[in-house]
Design an enzyme around this catalytic site. Structure first.
Site, mmCIF file in Angstrom:
data_model
loop_
_atom_site.group_PDB
_atom_site.id
_atom_site.type_symbol
_atom_site.label_atom_id
_atom_site.label_comp_id
_atom_site.label_asym_id
_atom_site.label_seq_id
_atom_site.Cartn_x
_atom_site.Cartn_y
_atom_site.Cartn_z
ATOM 1 N N TYR A 170 -2.214 -1.140 10.794
ATOM 2 C CA TYR A 170 -1.906 -1.234 9.019
ATOM 3 C C TYR A 170 -0.680 -0.265 8.325
ATOM 4 O O TYR A 170 0.116 -1.186 7.423
ATOM 5 C CB TYR A 170 -3.344 -0.163 8.128
ATOM 6 C CG TYR A 170 -3.538 -0.874 7.029
ATOM 7 C CD1 TYR A 170 -3.932 -2.046 6.824
ATOM 8 C CD2 TYR A 170 -3.073 0.635 5.739
ATOM 9 C CE1 TYR A 170 -3.880 -1.980 4.709
ATOM 10 C CE2 TYR A 170 -3.747 0.266 4.202
ATOM 11 C CZ TYR A 170 -3.956 -1.358 3.801
ATOM 12 O OH TYR A 170 -4.247 -1.521 2.902
ATOM 13 N N SER A 197 0.554 -1.390 0.387
ATOM 14 C CA SER A 197 -0.118 0.006 0.531
ATOM 15 C C SER A 197 0.992 0.848 -0.430
ATOM 16 O O SER A 197 1.813 1.052 0.269
ATOM 17 C CB SER A 197 -0.623 -0.207 1.185
ATOM 18 O OG SER A 197 -1.557 1.255 1.546
#
Length: 252
Positions: free
Chosen positions: A150, A137
Site C-alpha cells: 500500500y 496517502s
C-alpha cells in the site's frame, strides 16, 4: 467555491472517500459521474445526489474496462477527474506477502490511475483546461510497518502526479495529489482490529497508539477530505502539488 457548470468523474464513488467527494461536489453545483465496480453501491450514492448524478461501472485496473467507460462517457465534458479508487491490500510483513497480493494492490492503486489519466486527459488537453486529483496517502512518508504494498503504491501515485503535471500543465491541465492521513471509517477499523489481534492488545488501545502520532490526536473525516478536494479546485495556481490532510500525522 461553486462548481456549477463542471462535470466531475469520481472513481471508487460507491463508498468512503469517493462517495464523500462526489456528494460534496454535487452540493457545490457540479454534475457528477459516479463510477465503481459495484453498480448497486454506486447507484445508492446517486440516489443521495439526485438528478445531478450519472452512474457508470468500471474496473480501473483493466484497460478494456477503462476504454469502454471513456466511450460510454463520450457525450460528457469531463473537466474534473478524481482518481480515488484504491485497495488497502494485506497487513503483513513483506516476507509473508504473496506476489499476487502485491500485484493486486499496484493494479488498482497505480495502474488504475495511469489508465484513467490516459483515457480522460486527451479531451481536457484539446480544450486547454481541466483538473485531475489523484488520491494518494501520507502512508509512505513515514514508517508504516506491515503495509509495504500500500505505501509503495501510494508513493508511486505521487511520483506519477508530479511528472504528469509537468507534461500537461503547459497544455492547461492541472494535476495534483491529495494525500489523506488515516480516515475514520471501516477501513481503519479493520486495520486496528488486525493490529490488536497481532499484538494481543485491544482495538481501542491499537487506535489510541496510532492517533497519538498526529498533532490533533485524531483521524481526519471523509467530509474533511471532500472539502479539501473542493478547495483544491478553487486554487487555479495549484499544479504538481501534494496536499497532506492528516491532522498533523505528517508535517513538512
Amino acid at each position: 467555491m461553486s462548481l456549477t457548470g463542471r462535470t466531475a468523474l469520481v472513481t471508487g464513488a460507491g463508498n468512503g472517500l469517493g462517495r464523500a467527494i462526489a456528494v460534496e461536489f454535487a452540493a457545490r453545483g457540479a454534475r457528477v459521474v459516479l463510477s465503481g465496480r459495484n453498480r448497486s453501491t454506486v447507484e445508492a450514492v446517486a440516489g443521495e445526489i439526485g438528478t445531478a448524478a450519472r452512474v457508470a461501472t468500471v474496473d480501473t485496473s483493466a484497460a478494456e474496462s477503462v476504454g469502454a467507460l471513456a466511450a460510454e462517457l463520450a457525450d460528457e465534458e469531463i473537466s474534473v477527474l478524481v482518481n480515488n479508487a484504491g485497495v488497502a491490500g494485506p497487513v503483513a510483513p513483506l516476507t509473508d506477502i504473496a506476489v499476487a497480493e502485491w500485484d493486486d494492490v499496484f493494479a488498482v492503486n497505480v495502474r488504475g490511475v495511469f489508465l484513467m489519466c490516459r483515457a480522460f486527459l486527451p479531451p481536457m488537453i484539446a480544450r486547454g483546461a481541466g483538473d485531475v486529483i489523484n488520491v494518494a496517502s501520507v502512508s509512505g512518508k513515514r514508517p508504516l510497518a506491515r503495509r509495504t504494498p500500500y505505501t509503495a503504491s501510494k508513493m508511486a501515485v505521487i511520483g506519477l502526479t508530479t511528472t504528469l503535471a509537468h507534461e500537461v500543465g503547459p497544455l492547461g491541465v492541472a494535476v495534483n495529489t491529495l494525500s489523506p492521513g488515516p480516515v475514520a471509517g471501516p477501513r481503519m477499523a479493520r486495520n486496528f482490529a488486525l493490529e490488536a489481534e497481532r499484538t494481543g492488545t485491544t482495538v481501542a488501545a491499537a487506535e489510541e497508539e496510532f492517533v497519538s502520532r498526529s498533532a490533533l490526536r485524531r483521524m481526519v473525516t471523509e467530509r474533511e477530505v471532500a472539502l479539501a478536494a473542493a478547495a483544491m479546485l478553487a486554487m487555479p495556481g495549484l499544479c504538481g502539488a501534494d496536499i497532506d490532510l492528516s491532522a498533523g500525522m505528517v508535517a513538512r
